[in-house]
Each structure stands twice: as structure tokens, then as C-alpha cells.
Design a protein around this motif. Structure first.
Motif, short mmCIF file in Angstrom:
data_model
loop_
_atom_site.label_atom_id
_atom_site.label_comp_id
_atom_site.label_asym_id
_atom_site.label_seq_id
_atom_site.Cartn_x
_atom_site.Cartn_y
_atom_site.Cartn_z
N CYS A 132 0.95 -1.20 0.27
CA CYS A 132 0.11 0.07 -0.04
C CYS A 132 0.80 1.33 0.15
O CYS A 132 1.95 1.46 0.71
CB CYS A 132 -0.99 -0.08 1.25
N CYS A 147 -6.71 1.99 7.44
CA CYS A 147 -6.66 2.10 6.13
C CYS A 147 -7.35 3.48 5.47
O CYS A 147 -8.48 3.79 6.11
CB CYS A 147 -7.69 0.83 5.40
N HIS A 148 -6.73 3.98 4.65
CA HIS A 148 -7.50 5.26 4.08
C HIS A 148 -8.34 5.07 3.31
O HIS A 148 -9.26 6.00 2.88
CB HIS A 148 -6.20 5.99 3.21
N TYR A 149 -8.85 3.90 3.04
CA TYR A 149 -10.10 3.44 2.14
C TYR A 149 -11.06 2.88 3.16
O TYR A 149 -11.78 1.79 2.68
CB TYR A 149 -9.80 3.01 0.87
N PRO A 182 -2.38 1.53 -4.56
CA PRO A 182 -3.08 2.70 -3.94
C PRO A 182 -3.80 2.30 -2.39
O PRO A 182 -3.73 3.12 -1.56
CB PRO A 182 -4.16 3.03 -4.83
N CYS A 183 -4.08 1.08 -2.48
CA CYS A 183 -4.50 0.52 -1.23
C CYS A 183 -4.62 -1.22 -1.34
O CYS A 183 -4.81 -1.45 -2.60
CB CYS A 183 -5.90 0.90 -1.01
N THR A 184 -4.28 -1.81 -0.16
CA THR A 184 -4.32 -3.34 -0.49
C THR A 184 -5.71 -3.91 -1.05
O THR A 184 -5.76 -4.78 -1.45
CB THR A 184 -3.82 -4.16 0.74
N GLY A 220 -0.37 -3.82 4.03
CA GLY A 220 -1.21 -2.73 4.21
C GLY A 220 -1.27 -2.07 5.34
O GLY A 220 -0.40 -2.52 6.36
N CYS A 221 -1.90 -1.07 5.40
CA CYS A 221 -1.79 -0.35 6.80
C CYS A 221 -2.34 -1.16 7.95
O CYS A 221 -3.02 -2.27 7.85
CB CYS A 221 -3.14 0.88 6.65
N ASN A 241 -7.94 -3.07 3.69
CA ASN A 241 -6.94 -4.08 4.14
C ASN A 241 -7.55 -5.31 4.89
O ASN A 241 -6.85 -6.34 4.60
CB ASN A 241 -6.06 -3.35 5.34
N TYR A 275 0.45 4.25 1.13
CA TYR A 275 0.28 4.92 2.39
C TYR A 275 1.09 4.44 3.36
O TYR A 275 1.41 5.28 4.68
CB TYR A 275 -1.01 5.14 2.87
N CYS A 276 1.34 3.25 3.51
CA CYS A 276 1.86 2.83 4.75
C CYS A 276 3.26 1.75 4.54
O CYS A 276 4.24 2.11 4.44
CB CYS A 276 0.88 1.85 5.56
#
Ligand code: FES
Length: 151
Positions: A13, A72-74, A41-43, A66-67, A78, A15-16
């Protein structure tokens, strides 16, 4: 397995885990060079087909990073990834490839040292499992059916 150890693909991911890998680099922490990262962009966007394709293309081990849960930003990407990984682990086990070759990990962007540790631990773990049986079978058959064409 290559000369430098097992081939590991990490789906990270942005972000993390990818940021943590970056931080590990900035901190000059080394982790095995056979670990190749794929930025997501995200897992939650990891398609199980990507993971299976990585094994098909010769990865000895694959991880999804992942985060931390709840961060998770979404929202729940995750958690969806965790469920997919769990499902695929069972499938890989059933197929004789080995569910232990696939892992889900969670990190924050501040965990550069943890990223380096995880990459090294997972590499050692996959090394202990031996080469991906799919790769061994492919190499044993002379890379597909090309050798069987013709008269
Ligand atoms: Fe990092 Fe979703 S944004 S796992």
C-alpha cells in the motif's frame, strides 16, 4: 530459487508499507535485494489474480502489506485484502503450492525498521520452504510446450 535467494514479491500500500520501505531506505536499513515491491493505492485493490500471477511467473513467496487494521485510508481495504489472502492461502495449500508462501502483514508508514525485518523474516521463511513448485515444474519441462512443437 535464484542465486540470491528466493524471489519475493511484495504488494504494498502506498500510504503505509511502501512508505515504510522508503523509510527503511532513507535509514539505510538493508533488506534482501530479492524482494520486489509492487505499489498499490490500497491493499483493497489487490486482485487475487495478481497474487496468483506472481506465483505463476515464478515468485517463491508473495506478501501483501497494508496499513494497520483500523487505519486504512479507504476504510476497510486492508480487511478485504486480509480475507482474500486467507482464501488464497487455502487455495494454494489445496493446489500443492503451499499456503505459507503467501502472507498478509500490516504496518504504519513510520515502521521502516519493521519493514526491513519483515522482509528478511519472510525471505528466510520462504527459503526454508524451498522453491515454488510451479517454477520447478516449468523449468523441468523446458519452459512450457515450446520444445514439443513441430514434427
Ligand atoms: Fe493502506 Fe488501504 S490505504 S491498506
Amino acid at each position: 530459487m535464484g542465486k540470491g535467494g528466493p524471489t519475493i514479491v511484495g504488494f504494498c500500500c502506498f500510504y503505509c508499507a511502501y512508505a515504510a520501505a522508503d523509510l527503511a531506505g532513507v535509514m539505510r536499513l538493508s533488506y534482501p535485494p530479492n524482494v520486489r515491491l509492487v505499489l498499490l493505492p490500497c491493499t483493497g485493490s489487490v486482485d487475487p489474480v495478481y497474487l496468483l500471477r506472481a506465483f505463476e511467473e515464478g515468485a517463491d513467496g508473495v506478501f501483501v502489506a497494508g496499513c494497520l487494521e483500523g487505519q486504512c485510508h479507504y476504510q476497510a481495504g486492508n480487511l478485504h485484502a486480509r480475507n482474500r489472502v486467507r482464501y488464497l492461502k487455502a487455495l494454494l495449500e489445496e493446489a500443492g503450492i503451499g499456503g505459507e508462501r503467501l502472507a498478509m502483514v500490516n504496518l504504519s508508514s513510520a515502521q521502516g525498521p519493521r519493514f526491513a525485518e519483515l522482509a528478511a523474516e519472510f525471505t528466510r521463511h520462504v527459503e526454508s520452504l524451498g522453491p515454488n513448485p510451479l517454477k520447478a515444474a516449468r523449468e523441468g519441462s523446458g519452459h512450457g510446450d515450446a520444445g514439443h512443437r513441430g514434427s
